[in-house]
Write a protein that holds these residues in place. Structure first.
Motif, PDB file in Angstrom:
ATOM      1  N   TRP A  85       0.928  -1.044   0.041  1.00 54.26           N
ATOM      2  CA  TRP A  85       0.034   0.031   0.050  1.00 54.26           C
ATOM      3  C   TRP A  85       0.895   1.199  -0.022  1.00 54.26           C
ATOM      4  O   TRP A  85       1.880   1.408   0.752  1.00 54.26           O
ATOM      5  N   ASN A  86       0.593   2.251  -0.985  1.00 51.82           N
ATOM      6  CA  ASN A  86       1.476   3.472  -1.096  1.00 51.82           C
ATOM      7  C   ASN A  86       0.533   4.780  -0.654  1.00 51.82           C
ATOM      8  O   ASN A  86       0.908   5.761  -1.442  1.00 51.82           O
ATOM      9  N   SER A  87      -0.384   4.548   0.233  1.00 51.94           N
ATOM     10  CA  SER A  87      -1.512   5.626   0.360  1.00 51.94           C
ATOM     11  C   SER A  87      -0.435   6.749   1.172  1.00 51.94           C
ATOM     12  O   SER A  87      -1.176   7.853   1.348  1.00 51.94           O
ATOM     13  N   GLY A  88       0.578   6.211   2.079  1.00 53.19           N
ATOM     14  CA  GLY A  88       1.134   7.514   2.748  1.00 53.19           C
ATOM     15  C   GLY A  88       1.745   8.211   1.738  1.00 53.19           C
ATOM     16  O   GLY A  88       1.467   9.774   1.978  1.00 53.19           O
ATOM     17  N   LEU A  89       2.124   8.198   0.747  1.00 59.31           N
ATOM     18  CA  LEU A  89       2.934   9.191  -0.113  1.00 59.31           C
ATOM     19  C   LEU A  89       1.897   9.729  -0.973  1.00 59.31           C
ATOM     20  O   LEU A  89       2.177  10.674  -1.495  1.00 59.31           O
ATOM     21  N   TYR A  90       0.959   8.851  -1.359  1.00 63.73           N
ATOM     22  CA  TYR A  90       0.100   9.422  -2.569  1.00 63.73           C
ATOM     23  C   TYR A  90      -1.577   9.293  -1.806  1.00 63.73           C
ATOM     24  O   TYR A  90      -2.394   8.563  -2.246  1.00 63.73           O
ATOM     25  N   PRO A  91      -1.443  10.033  -0.738  1.00 65.57           N
ATOM     26  CA  PRO A  91      -2.918   9.726   0.131  1.00 65.57           C
ATOM     27  C   PRO A  91      -4.291  10.347  -0.963  1.00 65.57           C
ATOM     28  O   PRO A  91      -4.105  11.168  -1.552  1.00 65.57           O
ATOM     29  N   THR A  92      -5.240   9.606  -0.599  1.00 66.17           N
ATOM     30  CA  THR A  92      -6.423   9.928  -1.317  1.00 66.17           C
ATOM     31  C   THR A  92      -7.206  10.274  -0.042  1.00 66.17           C
ATOM     32  O   THR A  92      -8.765  10.827  -0.456  1.00 66.17           O
ATOM     33  N   HIS A  93      -7.227  10.170   1.168  1.00 67.59           N
ATOM     34  CA  HIS A  93      -7.968  10.440   2.013  1.00 67.59           C
ATOM     35  C   HIS A  93      -7.091  10.408   3.328  1.00 67.59           C
ATOM     36  O   HIS A  93      -6.014  10.429   3.536  1.00 67.59           O
ATOM     37  N   LYS A  94      -7.853  10.986   4.515  1.00 70.66           N
ATOM     38  CA  LYS A  94      -7.068  11.003   5.726  1.00 70.66           C
ATOM     39  C   LYS A  94      -7.058   9.536   6.433  1.00 70.66           C
ATOM     40  O   LYS A  94      -7.458   8.612   5.917  1.00 70.66           O
ATOM     41  N   ARG A  95      -6.211   9.461   7.363  1.00 71.44           N
ATOM     42  CA  ARG A  95      -5.913   8.269   8.127  1.00 71.44           C
ATOM     43  C   ARG A  95      -7.221   7.807   8.804  1.00 71.44           C
ATOM     44  O   ARG A  95      -8.024   8.715   9.396  1.00 71.44           O
ATOM     45  N   TRP A  96      -7.462   6.583   8.849  1.00 65.65           N
ATOM     46  CA  TRP A  96      -8.534   6.132   9.845  1.00 65.65           C
ATOM     47  C   TRP A  96      -8.698   6.421  11.181  1.00 65.65           C
ATOM     48  O   TRP A  96      -7.406   6.401  11.621  1.00 65.65           O
ATOM     49  N   ASP A  97      -9.558   6.873  11.577  1.00 66.41           N
ATOM     50  CA  ASP A  97      -9.908   7.212  13.178  1.00 66.41           C
ATOM     51  C   ASP A  97     -11.340   6.664  13.529  1.00 66.41           C
ATOM     52  O   ASP A  97     -12.328   7.053  13.234  1.00 66.41           O
ATOM     53  N   ASP A  98     -11.278   5.731  14.539  1.00 62.69           N
ATOM     54  CA  ASP A  98     -12.458   5.104  14.925  1.00 62.69           C
ATOM     55  C   ASP A  98     -13.581   6.188  15.344  1.00 62.69           C
ATOM     56  O   ASP A  98     -14.650   6.103  15.338  1.00 62.69           O
ATOM     57  N   ASP A  99     -12.870   6.884  16.246  1.00 56.30           N
ATOM     58  CA  ASP A  99     -13.584   8.088  16.912  1.00 56.30           C
ATOM     59  C   ASP A  99     -14.252   8.904  16.081  1.00 56.30           C
ATOM     60  O   ASP A  99     -15.613   9.385  15.999  1.00 56.30           O
TER      61      ASP A  99
END
Length: 558
Positions: A379-393
């Motif tokens: 997975w390369n979403s860190g360098l080429y993000p399409t969204h924010k990181r998942w947060d359960d809250d």
């Protein structure tokens, strides 16, 4: 008419209810994967999944130049790229195979370097090149296979070095590598080993921001299987989505074989698990005439990953999350060696039943007449993000997956109890008739431990240490590379060890975090994957692909 404005909490609750309804509907389907049978062009009968790079301007693959700063007479191929965290000096770490000639024979070695983006001189195509000097990986002194182990290919008994690296992240974030080398037993000429890359690449823990994770594989650790063969290659590790502490090894697709990583070597103590490979996959093989001097078979290729079959922040559950891996159909005759690539889709939990596959995968910018071997994906979403990181809250969903997880575990508990009761009857019958209980299909022993949470019996596995199931990240921190190397050298004179079950790692997350979510092992359909491959055993390339494009036009197992 006055418009009612919803609060953030009300919007979140509405989204949770909508997701819950959608997930319940998905769970009612006889085969949830059927929703992936969609093709972007319904008027065209899809013969191949043609993947275009989402990052390079031309849409072609990115070639990788490993020769900069390392002039050597060798080809660099079968690369593994893993992304550094966003904001790092360089985007990728690369591990590559090279085969220089030593005393007239090829000796297989691994090297690594940090990569940077560059442009070709003439037409300014976007490529990747070594930004730091390439360094050979040092695993200690090489060893030969035991006498008589290499019956089919005696020359392989010599020092082969290290071949076919497969680099991946575990759900916990560990950078691991499965690699081939000379076997250690009389039955095995070439075997499979696993090691944590932080041991052999200085400062990697700091660069990856994972100093808090303990090292479980500090040396090349030999992996095994109940029916060890003369030549073993291309095994990959699988993690149960509901319990990532449970690691499995997938040995073969031709005659499907997988088992827990800590399975005893004695086949009497454990039988392989999983359903046979479905005809949807075995049907890809051709019926070749004996006089054609040709053969084709199924070859495992990449590591495994989890993907949730919707866009972020769709809530990952057992009903919408699957495991994926790329495999090859290998064609061979006297004049040609060729691979076709397919993505296989499996259940995210053991025994990882196969659900479907794609059509032949093609990478934009590769020559279809050339040998292209896919090595790994990440997975390369860190360098080429399409969204924010998942947060359960923030994104909710805890109530949904918790309810579904509870129902699934209750179902598995009933199945486990029924299975255990069935075994007791078989055991009683075996004792009464003096039959070896290990001859039964499940191969249980009298010391079996029923694992209620998984609905299966841990057949012949070692008991877990009752003193504690997890290593606290606060108590056991990662030692420096120098001190770790010294400790290993003092502890053992050997460069390898036989696999013993390490203490499970504690997930570095909230106790009630969605168990499917993992920054480096799990993603969504709108996330970007990095797929790495070798070309003609001489060159290297990589391609950035959205998961949605990779999982298009799935053919579903009937």
């Amino acid at each position: 008419m006055k418009t009612l404005e919803l609060t953030a909490a009300e919007i979140l609750e509405r989204n949770i209810r909508r997701q819950y309804f959608a997930d319940q509907q998905l769970a009612k389907l006889q085969n949830p994967l059927s929703s992936l049978a969609y093709c972007s062009d319904p008027n065209t009968h899809k013969q191949a999944n043609y993947l275009v790079d989402a990052v390079t301007p031309e849409g072609y693959l990115a070639r990788i130049d490993f020769r900069l700063n390392r002039p050597i007479e060798a080809d660099f191929y079968n690369p593994n790229l893993i992304p550094y965290p966003k904001g790092s000096k360089y985007p990728y770490l690369a591990i590559v195979r090279m085969s220089p000639k030593v005393a007239g024979l090829y000796h297989h070695e691994l090297a690594y370097c940090d990569l940077r983006w560059a442009r070709t001189r003439t037409i300014h195509r976007k490529v990747l090149e070594c930004a730091t000097p390439g360094i050979k990986m040092n695993f200690g002194k090489d060893w030969k296979s035991l006498d008589g182990a290499c019956r089919s290919f005696p020359f392989l008994q010599l020092y082969q070095g290290h071949t076919d690296p497969r680099v991946f992240f575990s759900p916990h974030g560990e950078p691991l590598m499965v690699v081939g080398s000379n076997g250690k037993s009389k039955k095995n000429c070439l075997g499979q080993f696993i090691i944590d890359l932080r041991v052999v690449i200085p400062n990697l823990a700091t660069k990856m921001n994972i100093k808090h994770l303990p090292i479980r594989f500090p040396v090349l650790t030999e992996l095994s299987r109940p029916d060890l063969k003369e030549i073993e290659k291309n095994w990959f590790v699988m993690y149960d989505a509901l319990d990532s502490d449970k690691e499995y090894l997938h040995y073969d697709f031709q005659t499907r074989a997988l088992a827990p990583m800590d399975v005893p070597a004695n086949p009497k103590q454990y039988k392989l698990i999983g359903q046979p490979t479905p005809k949807l996959i075995t049907g890809l093989l051709q019926n070749l005439k004996k006089g054609d001097y040709a053969a084709n078979d199924l070859h495992q290729s990449t590591n495994s990953l989890l993907v949730t079959l919707c866009d972020f922040p769709c809530i990952p559950t057992i009903h919408n999350t699957v495991m994926i891996e790329i495999f090859h159909v290998k064609y061979l005759n006297y004049y040609e060696l060729y691979y076709r690539r397919y993505l296989v889709v499996m259940n995210a939990t053991a025994p990882f039943n196969i659900l479907g596959r794609t059509e032949n995968i093609m990478y934009a910018g590769t020559d279809p007449t050339k040998l292209v071997y896919t090595v790994s994906m990440v997975w390369n979403s860190g360098l080429y993000p399409t969204h924010k990181r998942w947060d359960d809250d923030l994104h909710g969903g805890r109530e949904i997956w918790a309810a579904l997880d509870s129902a699934e575990r209750a179902k598995r508990k009933l199945e486990a109890e029924a299975e255990a009761e069935d075994f007791k009857l078989k055991q009683a019958h075996a004792l009464e008739n003096s039959v070896d209980v290990s001859d039964y299909p499940l191969g249980f022993s009298e010391n079996d431990e029923v694992d209620i949470s998984k609905g299966m019996v841990a057949r012949g596995l070692r008991k877990r240490d009752s003193s504690g199931l997890a290593i606290s990240s606060e108590i056991q921190s990662l030692p420096s590379i120098a001190s770790l190397t010294t400790e290993i050298a003092l502890a053992t004179k050997s460069t390898t060890s036989v696999y013993t079950r390490p203490t499970p790692i504690q997930r570095i997350s909230k106790p009630n975090q969605n168990p499917f979510v993992s920054d480096r092992y799990h993603g969504w359909l709108d996330d970007i994957l990095l797929i790495n491959f070798g070309i003609e055993d001489r060159e290297s390339g990589t391609i950035h692909v959205r998961a949605r494009e990779l999982l298009e036009c799935i053919k579903v197992v009937e």
